[in-house]
Design a protein around this motif. Structure first.
Motif, mmCIF file in Angstrom:
data_model
loop_
_atom_site.group_PDB
_atom_site.id
_atom_site.type_symbol
_atom_site.label_atom_id
_atom_site.label_comp_id
_atom_site.label_asym_id
_atom_site.label_seq_id
_atom_site.Cartn_x
_atom_site.Cartn_y
_atom_site.Cartn_z
ATOM 1 N N PHE A 1 37.181 35.783 35.123
ATOM 2 C CA PHE A 1 38.400 35.007 35.366
ATOM 3 C C PHE A 1 39.590 35.949 35.505
ATOM 4 O O PHE A 1 40.342 35.905 36.474
ATOM 5 C CB PHE A 1 38.621 34.034 34.208
ATOM 6 N N LYS A 2 39.738 36.844 34.519
ATOM 7 C CA LYS A 2 40.859 37.782 34.535
ATOM 8 C C LYS A 2 40.757 38.739 35.722
ATOM 9 O O LYS A 2 41.774 39.077 36.340
ATOM 10 C CB LYS A 2 40.911 38.584 33.236
ATOM 11 N N SER A 3 39.554 39.184 36.042
ATOM 12 C CA SER A 3 39.378 40.097 37.176
ATOM 13 C C SER A 3 39.794 39.429 38.478
ATOM 14 O O SER A 3 40.423 40.058 39.335
ATOM 15 C CB SER A 3 37.927 40.573 37.275
ATOM 16 N N PHE A 4 39.454 38.151 38.646
ATOM 17 C CA PHE A 4 39.838 37.453 39.860
ATOM 18 C C PHE A 4 41.362 37.428 39.985
ATOM 19 O O PHE A 4 41.909 37.706 41.055
ATOM 20 C CB PHE A 4 39.281 36.022 39.905
ATOM 21 N N ILE A 5 42.060 37.095 38.900
ATOM 22 C CA ILE A 5 43.528 37.069 38.932
ATOM 23 C C ILE A 5 44.064 38.464 39.271
ATOM 24 O O ILE A 5 44.911 38.623 40.154
ATOM 25 C CB ILE A 5 44.103 36.582 37.587
ATOM 26 N N ALA A 6 43.568 39.485 38.577
ATOM 27 C CA ALA A 6 44.052 40.851 38.809
ATOM 28 C C ALA A 6 43.772 41.314 40.237
ATOM 29 O O ALA A 6 44.631 41.936 40.876
ATOM 30 C CB ALA A 6 43.409 41.811 37.804
ATOM 31 N N ASN A 7 42.591 41.007 40.748
ATOM 32 C CA ASN A 7 42.219 41.418 42.106
ATOM 33 C C ASN A 7 43.033 40.716 43.186
ATOM 34 O O ASN A 7 43.116 41.189 44.318
ATOM 35 C CB ASN A 7 40.740 41.155 42.367
ATOM 36 N N ASN A 8 43.600 39.574 42.849
ATOM 37 C CA ASN A 8 44.333 38.762 43.833
ATOM 38 C C ASN A 8 45.808 38.604 43.499
ATOM 39 O O ASN A 8 46.482 37.747 44.069
ATOM 40 C CB ASN A 8 43.668 37.383 43.943
ATOM 41 N N ILE A 9 46.315 39.463 42.617
ATOM 42 C CA ILE A 9 47.705 39.309 42.192
ATOM 43 C C ILE A 9 48.681 39.484 43.354
ATOM 44 O O ILE A 9 49.739 38.854 43.380
ATOM 45 C CB ILE A 9 48.046 40.251 41.007
ATOM 46 N N HIS A 10 48.336 40.282 44.346
ATOM 47 C CA HIS A 10 49.211 40.444 45.508
ATOM 48 C C HIS A 10 49.357 39.129 46.279
ATOM 49 O O HIS A 10 50.432 38.823 46.781
ATOM 50 C CB HIS A 10 48.721 41.571 46.413
ATOM 51 N N ILE A 11 48.288 38.343 46.345
ATOM 52 C CA ILE A 11 48.367 37.023 46.999
ATOM 53 C C ILE A 11 49.126 36.059 46.097
ATOM 54 O O ILE A 11 50.037 35.357 46.538
ATOM 55 C CB ILE A 11 46.963 36.469 47.314
#
Length: 192
Positions: A33-43
């Motif tokens: 969950f956290k990785s998805f947020i971190a990986n997509n923080i630019h979006i």
């Protein structure tokens, strides 16, 4: 968000985010969950704040949040520990979290998050390549960064969303530069 129900939209998108993280083969549970947020923080930040920000952190302390060495909390920790866990385990956001129209940060012990970040999370989930086969009502769209994003055009189209976010940021930065009265800066081949 139907009728501006940011909290209801967060509840729904957290479940979709967990499934999307699984589809992207991220670790199961909290870390995925956290990785998805971190990986997509630019979006998420590009859509939700109008500025793509890598490593978004907020100066805020809460007993359920791990803090960085500078005393701030990473956005992915806030979304997981306060928003997702608050909604799933307590059926509500913590009383210390306030969804605002346009403020981000902390004030008198309250965490202030703009509702537009919810739109950013929705777009990040929809545009995941793991969701390329999904469909929704063709009339559904979100408005952000001066554009309408029709969801059926975004399923699995992360690269296109990133392109649009970066393009909007470049246009805004150029307009701000010109509005400041500064001379235009020429870069690249034209600078020679």
């Amino acid at each position: 968000m139907k009728h501006g129900d940011a909290e209801g939209a967060l509840f729904s998108i957290c479940a979709a985010l967990e499934e999307t993280a699984r589809r992207e083969r991220l670790p199961k549970g909290r870390q995925g969950f956290k990785s998805f947020i971190a990986n997509n923080i630019h979006i998420i930040s590009g859509i939700g704040l109008g500025h793509p920000i890598a490593g978004l952190k907020i100066g805020y302390s809460h007993p359920d949040l791990p803090l960085s060495s500078d005393g701030s909390a990473r956005f992915e920790d806030i979304v997981y520990h306060l928003i997702r866990c608050g909604l799933y385990h307590e059926a509500a956001l913590p009383a210390s979290v306030c969804l605002t129209e346009n403020r981000i940060g902390s004030d008198n012990g309250m965490l202030l998050l703009p509702k537009t970040l919810v739109i950013g999370i929705i777009v990040a989930v929809v545009s995941s390549p793991g969701n390329v086969r999904e469909k929704t009502d063709p009339s559904f769209y979100v408005t952000a960064i001066g554009e309408n994003f029709f969801l059926n055009e975004l399923w699995g189209q992360r690269a296109e969303v990133v392109r649009r976010v970066l393009n909007a940021a470049q246009k805004r930065d150029a307009a701000n530069h010109l509005a400041s009265g500064a001379e235009p800066t020429v870069v690249g081949d034209a600078a020679r």
